[in-house]
Design a protein around this motif. Structure first.
Motif, PDB file in Angstrom:
ATOM      1  N   ALA A   1      11.269  13.181   2.990  1.00  0.00           N
ATOM      2  CA  ALA A   1      11.552  13.601   4.320  1.00  0.00           C
ATOM      3  C   ALA A   1      13.071  13.351   4.913  1.00  0.00           C
ATOM      4  CB  ALA A   1      10.713  12.727   5.301  1.00  0.00           C
TER       5      ALA A   1
ATOM      6  N   TYR B   1       4.707  17.842  -0.034  1.00  0.00           N
ATOM      7  CA  TYR B   1       3.627  16.907  -0.132  1.00  0.00           C
ATOM      8  C   TYR B   1       4.355  15.520   0.054  1.00  0.00           C
ATOM      9  CZ  TYR B   1       4.216  16.552  -5.355  1.00  0.00           C
ATOM     10  OH  TYR B   1       4.391  16.329  -6.402  1.00  0.00           O
TER      11      TYR B   1
ATOM     12  N   PRO C   1       5.912  12.155   1.947  1.00  0.00           N
ATOM     13  CA  PRO C   1       6.562  12.035   3.084  1.00  0.00           C
ATOM     14  C   PRO C   1       7.252  13.185   3.616  1.00  0.00           C
ATOM     15  CG  PRO C   1       6.731  10.118   1.444  1.00  0.00           C
ATOM     16  CD  PRO C   1       6.116  11.330   0.868  1.00  0.00           C
TER      17      PRO C   1
ATOM     18  N   ALA D   1       6.135  15.545   6.851  1.00  0.00           N
ATOM     19  CA  ALA D   1       6.306  15.489   8.146  1.00  0.00           C
ATOM     20  C   ALA D   1       7.583  16.530   8.406  1.00  0.00           C
ATOM     21  CB  ALA D   1       7.064  13.955   8.405  1.00  0.00           C
TER      22      ALA D   1
ATOM     23  N   LYS E   1       6.652  19.701  10.419  1.00  0.00           N
ATOM     24  CA  LYS E   1       6.166  19.562  11.678  1.00  0.00           C
ATOM     25  C   LYS E   1       7.128  20.313  12.684  1.00  0.00           C
ATOM     26  CE  LYS E   1       5.548  15.760  13.611  1.00  0.00           C
ATOM     27  NZ  LYS E   1       5.267  14.136  13.729  1.00  0.00           N
TER      28      LYS E   1
ATOM     29  N   SER F   1      -1.921  15.451   1.909  1.00  0.00           N
ATOM     30  CA  SER F   1      -0.866  14.752   2.617  1.00  0.00           C
ATOM     31  C   SER F   1      -1.134  14.855   4.016  1.00  0.00           C
ATOM     32  CB  SER F   1       0.411  15.457   2.082  1.00  0.00           C
ATOM     33  OG  SER F   1       0.888  15.179   0.747  1.00  0.00           O
TER      34      SER F   1
ATOM     35  N   GLY G   1      -3.619  12.372   4.968  1.00  0.00           N
ATOM     36  CA  GLY G   1      -3.020  11.280   4.855  1.00  0.00           C
ATOM     37  C   GLY G   1      -2.087  10.641   5.773  1.00  0.00           C
ATOM     38  N   PHE G   2      -1.325  11.599   6.195  1.00  0.00           N
ATOM     39  CA  PHE G   2      -0.334  11.303   7.269  1.00  0.00           C
ATOM     40  C   PHE G   2      -0.866  11.421   8.712  1.00  0.00           C
ATOM     41  CE2 PHE G   2       2.331  11.130   3.637  1.00  0.00           C
ATOM     42  CZ  PHE G   2       3.108  10.226   3.901  1.00  0.00           C
ATOM     43  N   LYS G   3      -2.217  11.852   8.805  1.00  0.00           N
ATOM     44  CA  LYS G   3      -2.871  12.181  10.226  1.00  0.00           C
ATOM     45  C   LYS G   3      -2.194  13.379  10.819  1.00  0.00           C
ATOM     46  CE  LYS G   3      -5.288   7.565  10.620  1.00  0.00           C
ATOM     47  NZ  LYS G   3      -5.515   7.736   9.194  1.00  0.00           N
ATOM     48  N   LEU G   4      -1.782  14.369  10.267  1.00  0.00           N
ATOM     49  CA  LEU G   4      -1.154  15.653  10.630  1.00  0.00           C
ATOM     50  C   LEU G   4      -2.288  16.767  10.841  1.00  0.00           C
ATOM     51  CD1 LEU G   4       2.287  15.626   8.875  1.00  0.00           C
ATOM     52  CD2 LEU G   4       1.768  14.798  11.259  1.00  0.00           C
TER      53      LEU G   4
END
Length: 146
Positions: free
Chosen positions: A44, A75, A77, A80, A83, A108, A111-114
């Motif tokens: 990230a 995939y 981190p 993000a 986004k 992913s 897992g990161f709730k995106l």
């Protein structure tokens, strides 16, 4: 001049013409019409992302946009950064308009709730980033991890 000499000269001329045609043909053989590369990004870090986006732009410029297929598989981190409000969102959109495919790992994302609604609109999706990389390498894609 004897018939034997004329015949021999014609054969030599014909052989030379065939050899020149063969050389001309191999020299004019077309280059591959498409190169394929897949870049993996799991960080990230905006700096790493800018470097990756510079690398894909440079590769596309060197090889010719019409001659290369480039994917960035994301995939972990790094997800993000896909986004819509990330530091590199505008560059991802720009890369997409240039024919670069950014692909988000749906594992992913969960897992990161995106959600897809949170992502840059031009992003594509794959069920598993790692599995996609394995497939692409089996298909002959060059694998690059910046």
């Amino acid at each position: 001049m004897s018939t034997m000499t004329i015949s021999s000269n014609r054969r030599q001329l014909l052989a030379g013409s065939v050899a020149l045609a063969a050389v001309g043909t191999s020299a004019a053989a077309p280059a591959p019409t498409a190169y394929k590369a897949v870049f993996q990004v799991t960080d990230a870090d905006p700096g790493k992302w800018h470097m990756t986006l510079n690398n894909v732009r440079n590769a596309q410029a060197e090889l010719g946009a019409a001659n290369v297929v480039i994917e960035i598989v994301v995939y972990g981190p790094g997800i993000a950064m896909l986004k819509g409000d990330s530091d590199v969102a505008a560059r991802i959109t720009e890369a997409s308009h240039a024919g670069i495919h950014a692909l988000a790992c749906e594992n992913s994302m969960r897992g990161f709730k995106l959600t897809r609604e949170q992502m840059v609109p031009q992003v594509g999706y794959v069920p598993s980033g790692a599995a996609h990389l394995i497939r692409r390498q089996a298909e002959g894609y060059a694998y690059i991890r910046p």
